[in-house]
Write a protein that holds these residues in place. Structure first.
Motif, PDB file in Angstrom:
ATOM      1  N   LEU A  63       0.868  -1.210  -0.099  1.00  0.00           N
ATOM      2  CA  LEU A  63       0.025   0.225   0.022  1.00  0.00           C
ATOM      3  C   LEU A  63       0.870   1.212   0.031  1.00  0.00           C
ATOM      4  O   LEU A  63       1.865   1.357   0.985  1.00  0.00           O
ATOM      5  CB  LEU A  63      -1.033   0.102   1.261  1.00  0.00           C
ATOM      6  N   PRO A  64       0.691   2.239  -0.802  1.00  0.00           N
ATOM      7  CA  PRO A  64       1.619   3.180  -0.980  1.00  0.00           C
ATOM      8  C   PRO A  64       1.363   4.381   0.036  1.00  0.00           C
ATOM      9  O   PRO A  64       0.293   4.512   0.569  1.00  0.00           O
ATOM     10  CB  PRO A  64       1.056   3.886  -2.173  1.00  0.00           C
ATOM     11  N   PHE A  65       2.490   4.894   0.403  1.00  0.00           N
ATOM     12  CA  PHE A  65       2.543   6.087   1.474  1.00  0.00           C
ATOM     13  C   PHE A  65       1.506   7.054   1.164  1.00  0.00           C
ATOM     14  O   PHE A  65       1.049   7.559   2.089  1.00  0.00           O
ATOM     15  CB  PHE A  65       4.002   6.514   1.644  1.00  0.00           C
ATOM     16  N   ALA A  66       1.415   7.682  -0.052  1.00  0.00           N
ATOM     17  CA  ALA A  66       0.542   8.711  -0.365  1.00  0.00           C
ATOM     18  C   ALA A  66      -0.858   8.672   0.257  1.00  0.00           C
ATOM     19  O   ALA A  66      -1.594   9.568   0.470  1.00  0.00           O
ATOM     20  CB  ALA A  66       0.939   9.204  -1.617  1.00  0.00           C
ATOM     21  N   GLY A  67      -1.392   7.187   0.141  1.00  0.00           N
ATOM     22  CA  GLY A  67      -2.851   7.063   0.567  1.00  0.00           C
ATOM     23  C   GLY A  67      -3.194   7.452   1.760  1.00  0.00           C
ATOM     24  O   GLY A  67      -3.968   7.752   2.297  1.00  0.00           O
ATOM     25  N   GLY A  68      -2.081   6.674   2.822  1.00  0.00           N
ATOM     26  CA  GLY A  68      -2.510   6.847   4.047  1.00  0.00           C
ATOM     27  C   GLY A  68      -1.795   7.655   5.128  1.00  0.00           C
ATOM     28  O   GLY A  68      -1.958   7.573   6.373  1.00  0.00           O
ATOM     29  N   LEU A  69      -0.785   8.503   4.436  1.00  0.00           N
ATOM     30  CA  LEU A  69       0.073   9.375   5.304  1.00  0.00           C
ATOM     31  C   LEU A  69      -0.910  10.582   5.885  1.00  0.00           C
ATOM     32  O   LEU A  69      -1.777  10.900   5.211  1.00  0.00           O
ATOM     33  CB  LEU A  69       1.160  10.169   4.625  1.00  0.00           C
ATOM     34  N   VAL A  70      -0.642  10.922   7.055  1.00  0.00           N
ATOM     35  CA  VAL A  70      -1.428  12.074   7.635  1.00  0.00           C
ATOM     36  C   VAL A  70      -0.407  13.113   7.319  1.00  0.00           C
ATOM     37  O   VAL A  70       0.812  13.453   7.467  1.00  0.00           O
ATOM     38  CB  VAL A  70      -1.286  12.191   9.384  1.00  0.00           C
ATOM     39  N   ASP A 120      -9.508  13.498   5.293  1.00  0.00           N
ATOM     40  CA  ASP A 120     -10.498  13.231   4.494  1.00  0.00           C
ATOM     41  C   ASP A 120     -10.027  11.800   3.846  1.00  0.00           C
ATOM     42  O   ASP A 120     -10.092  11.797   2.363  1.00  0.00           O
ATOM     43  CB  ASP A 120     -10.842  14.243   3.259  1.00  0.00           C
ATOM     44  N   HIS A 121      -9.304  11.052   4.293  1.00  0.00           N
ATOM     45  CA  HIS A 121      -9.023   9.601   3.580  1.00  0.00           C
ATOM     46  C   HIS A 121      -8.799   8.610   4.812  1.00  0.00           C
ATOM     47  O   HIS A 121      -8.622   8.997   6.043  1.00  0.00           O
ATOM     48  CB  HIS A 121      -7.676   9.784   2.801  1.00  0.00           C
ATOM     49  N   VAL A 122      -8.851   7.237   4.254  1.00  0.00           N
ATOM     50  CA  VAL A 122      -8.355   6.242   4.995  1.00  0.00           C
ATOM     51  C   VAL A 122      -6.844   6.567   5.623  1.00  0.00           C
ATOM     52  O   VAL A 122      -6.079   7.001   5.003  1.00  0.00           O
ATOM     53  CB  VAL A 122      -8.297   4.957   4.432  1.00  0.00           C
ATOM     54  N   VAL A 123      -6.351   5.990   6.947  1.00  0.00           N
ATOM     55  CA  VAL A 123      -5.382   6.219   7.337  1.00  0.00           C
ATOM     56  C   VAL A 123      -4.453   5.125   7.484  1.00  0.00           C
ATOM     57  O   VAL A 123      -5.246   4.008   8.042  1.00  0.00           O
ATOM     58  CB  VAL A 123      -5.289   7.138   8.939  1.00  0.00           C
ATOM     59  N   GLY A 124      -3.287   5.019   7.420  1.00  0.00           N
ATOM     60  CA  GLY A 124      -2.691   3.764   7.524  1.00  0.00           C
ATOM     61  C   GLY A 124      -2.181   3.681   8.935  1.00  0.00           C
ATOM     62  O   GLY A 124      -1.682   4.686   9.595  1.00  0.00           O
ATOM     63  N   VAL A 125      -2.152   2.448   9.490  1.00  0.00           N
ATOM     64  CA  VAL A 125      -1.702   2.063  10.803  1.00  0.00           C
ATOM     65  C   VAL A 125      -0.670   0.986  10.644  1.00  0.00           C
ATOM     66  O   VAL A 125      -1.037  -0.232  10.024  1.00  0.00           O
ATOM     67  CB  VAL A 125      -2.647   1.956  11.546  1.00  0.00           C
ATOM     68  N   ALA A 126       0.208   0.853  11.336  1.00  0.00           N
ATOM     69  CA  ALA A 126       1.323  -0.264  11.539  1.00  0.00           C
ATOM     70  C   ALA A 126       1.086  -0.705  13.129  1.00  0.00           C
ATOM     71  O   ALA A 126       0.785   0.053  13.823  1.00  0.00           O
ATOM     72  CB  ALA A 126       2.636   0.285  11.327  1.00  0.00           C
ATOM     73  N   VAL A 127       1.232  -1.965  12.974  1.00  0.00           N
ATOM     74  CA  VAL A 127       0.902  -2.820  14.444  1.00  0.00           C
ATOM     75  C   VAL A 127       2.090  -3.724  14.817  1.00  0.00           C
ATOM     76  O   VAL A 127       2.935  -4.237  13.687  1.00  0.00           O
ATOM     77  CB  VAL A 127      -0.462  -3.552  14.117  1.00  0.00           C
ATOM     78  N   PRO A 128       2.268  -3.879  16.072  1.00  0.00           N
ATOM     79  CA  PRO A 128       3.536  -5.006  16.357  1.00  0.00           C
ATOM     80  C   PRO A 128       3.333  -6.247  15.666  1.00  0.00           C
ATOM     81  O   PRO A 128       4.365  -6.944  15.348  1.00  0.00           O
ATOM     82  CB  PRO A 128       3.301  -4.669  17.801  1.00  0.00           C
TER      83      PRO A 128
END
Length: 357
Positions: free
Chosen positions: A208-215, A226-234
């Motif tokens: 998934l590209p950074f530009a989509g989910g970066l704040v 105004d978009h889905v936010v990417g999250v990383a998990v352990p």
């Protein structure tokens, strides 16, 4: 001292990349907390800012969630164990939910016809899949590009003249001016793209590209996303198991917890009254996006972490003013002032596998 910045786990990603071939919402009202955060002029980018929307308007990144969404049968167990995993990297009893602003998050950079063209080669010690090598040919890279800090050295490039978007991992410039990387990929015709790299391209564990989910810094200033936010998990379901929109995974679950799949979606309930929570302005802004657009698991990290565009893309670091705190960790965990609650990780709901496909 706050916990260390979230570390992106890249070993499995490197194996994947190096394997041989075989709709806008209204902005929230200003709430208490974080002092003057969000006030003042827009952050000054060193180059023309990358558009808020890089991919097709129909992409899942820009599609609001309906008021009612289904919940995975194991949602409660996953959220419980997500909090357990986050607490491992936080203060006693307090989950570590953080926002990366300098390390382990890329600068978003616009390229121009004046920037030199490079064929990005494999960095020493790395092997790139031939499809990645082909994707990274003829790439415009500014001489003054500053990849992210940390061990991952990410960068994200948008070339509006050719409608090309590129993510790069472990990017480095040699003394001779050439650039090398250990992974990455380009999307040509980005504005018509669904916003997902085809396998095995990309930098995140999921493709998934950074530009989509970066704040974006500007989103923090104005107080809404105004978009889905990417999250990383352990921890996540062991690879190769994943969920749409991910195309791959580096998931690991050594403790046998109830875990998400890479690519799985989460949200805060639509009827959750965020005004009733004592959140900092930053936490509330991300929480509102989690409510309206949702989160997508796009990477593995040493904490539950969001990414903001790297401060190196600006003429001056915008985050002390925007966050109203010394770090992204403090901005999401109440700033340590005793007046604010942490980001409501325990109120999240997990959507079913492949939701929205």
């Amino acid at each position: 001292m706050p916990p260390r910045a979230a570390l992106t786990v890249g070993l499995t990603l490197a194996a994947l990349l190096c394997a041989p071939l075989g709709a806008c919402s209204s902005g929230p009202t200003t709430t208490e907390g974080s002092g003057s955060a969000g006030a003042g002029p827009a952050p000054a980018a060193r180059r023309t800012p990358v558009p808020q929307r890089v991919f097709a308007a129909s992409s899942f990144w820009y599609t609001p969630l309906p008021a009612s969404t289904p919940t995975a049968a194991d949602s409660a167990a996953i959220v419980r164990d997500l909090r357990v995993a986050a607490v491992e990297h936080g203060r006693p009893g307090l989950p570590n939910v953080t926002l990366n602003t300098h390390d382990y998050t890329p600068p978003l950079v616009t390229t121009t016809a004046n920037d030199p063209v490079h064929d990005v080669r494999a960095a020493p010690g790395c092997r790139l899949d031939p499809r990645v090598v082909s994707s990274l040919r003829g790439l415009r890279i500014p001489d003054d590009l500053r990849p992210a800090g940390g061990s991952d050295h990410e960068a994200a490039l948008h070339d509006p003249a050719t409608d090309r978007y590129t993510d790069l991992w472990r990017l480095s410039r040699g003394q001779d001016g050439t650039w090398t990387a250990c992974g990455g990929g380009s999307i040509r015709g980005a504005s018509r793209s669904d916003g997902v790299f085809p396998f095995p391209l990309g930098t995140t564990a999921t493709g998934l590209p950074f530009a989509g989910g970066l704040v974006r810094a500007e989103e923090l200033r104005r107080g809404h996303i105004d978009h889905v936010v990417g999250v990383a998990v352990p921890y996540a379901a062991p690879a190769p198991t994943h969920s749409w929109p991910a195309v791959r995974s580096d998931g690991r679950n050594p403790r046998g917890l109830s875990v998400l799949r890479q690519g799985q979606r989460l949200r805060l309930p639509a009827d959750l009254d965020l005004d009733s929570l004592r959140l900092t302005r930053t936490a509330r802004t991300i929480a509102r996006a989690a409510q309206e657009f949702g989160l997508v698991v796009w990477d593995t990290s040493g904490a539950v972490s969001f990414r903001a565009e790297n401060a190196s893309a600006f003429t001056a670091d915008p985050y002390p003013r925007l966050l109203g705190a010394d770090s992204g960790w403090e901005s999401l965990n109440g700033s340590g002032d005793g007046q604010h609650e942490p980001f409501p990780i325990d109120r999240l709901e997990v959507l079913p596998v492949d939701y929205g496909r």
